[in-house]
Scaffold this motif. Sequence first.
Motif: not given
Length: 221
Positions: A30-39, A48-56, A216-221
């Motif tokens: 499931a998609p989720f918002a992330v914090t901190g430094e990102r690409v 489309k964002l089709a898969w997400m996994q890990g630690d926000p 910083c644009s886009g937050n994986f949601r």
Amino acid sequence: MSRFVLISLIHLLFCTAAVEAAPAAPAVGAPFAVTGERVTTQIPKGWKLAWMQGDPAGGFMAEYVPEAEDINHWRGEYLAIARFPYPSATVLKQMADKKVHLSEVALTQFMTATQSGCGGKREETSHGLNQIDGLLFAVSGGFCDKLEPNAPFGEGQFVAFIEGKDFLHKVQYSWRPGSAFEASNNKPMRLTKQKTVEYLEAIKASRLCDGSYKACSGNFR
């Protein structure tokens, strides 16, 4: 294959990193918002964002495919964006003392893992270490001509590892020929010149931002 290569890379590269207690992770996939430094990289139109996994707040992976594709059985194009926590300060110092770049180590391990997973012949492009807008990019690519069961006509990728202030980042474009005819053309990468330029320019245009920056644009949601 890319998701399993990523998991293997995490274990290979960061097994020496300190282990800290973490809050419950989001539901796998499931998609989720992330914090901190990102690409920040341009997502192709109609994908489309089709898969997400890990630690926000830590390491994560986000996978994109064209709207009509199924992430578990995609047949055309694919994009992965990932973030990895750095190993311990001791390991980083040892690498610095030996003048070894973490991005190069990550790239070598990724290419080794993809070579091991190839069921046929794999050809690779040269490895490059480039400074772009103050960021260090380790870039390479390759094509495996047989990768069962989901890529019977092969799979290729261009991948870059980018060294940030707080994390190591990855941007990866992959493709799969749809037929034996497609797989027989545009060797060795089985990719047209136009698509090659498109993928590499998209990778080169990738930048890093922090959650506190207005850019910083886009937050994986």
